[in-house]
Scaffold this active site. Sequence first.
Site, PDB file in Angstrom:
ATOM      1  N   ASP A 149      -6.818  -0.782  -4.896  1.00  0.00           N
ATOM      2  CA  ASP A 149      -8.368  -0.736  -4.370  1.00  0.00           C
ATOM      3  C   ASP A 149      -8.457   0.918  -5.096  1.00  0.00           C
ATOM      4  O   ASP A 149     -10.565  -0.030  -4.832  1.00  0.00           O
ATOM      5  CB  ASP A 149      -7.567   0.168  -2.595  1.00  0.00           C
ATOM      6  N   ASP A 194       0.781  -0.867   0.230  1.00  0.00           N
ATOM      7  CA  ASP A 194       0.054  -0.038   0.300  1.00  0.00           C
ATOM      8  C   ASP A 194       1.020   1.208  -0.161  1.00  0.00           C
ATOM      9  O   ASP A 194       2.092   1.291   0.455  1.00  0.00           O
ATOM     10  CB  ASP A 194      -0.882   0.082   1.145  1.00  0.00           C
TER      11      ASP A 194
END
Length: 146
Positions: A126, A110
């Site tokens: 995402d 991330d």
Amino acid sequence: MTLVEFIYAMLLSIDQFIKYLVRNFMDYGQSIPIINGFFQLTSHRNTGAAWGMFSGQKIFLISIALIVIVIGLIYSRKVTDKLTRIAFGFFIGGAMGNVVDRLIFEEVTDMYEVTFINYPIFNNADVFLVCGVILFLISIYKDSRL
């Protein structure tokens, strides 16, 4: 190559390239401010889903994603609406991006951190998943108004 295949291949490539850059050119935990007090790039790893839910449940998360991918591939071949096909491409590409991370690295990379609220650090996959859902909802709304 269908429109759906082109979209998910392109998005998967973008996702994996940016994650490669983060893994190889940022130290874990390093943050680079983009907009002070609002948004920064932060090198982070996640073994779960948003907010750490299902942390360490790699098999479960991969299984759910693979089911979503297979269903998306099946239904994307049956729909004729272009917006719906684009939505499936985004959704499949996003799901694939995080599955690749879990299979290769056993965690998801991330990097996008919104700093003015308590929100989990997230990645391109995402974003693609969320965009796919939004586009799909728009296509359903559009069809219901005809």
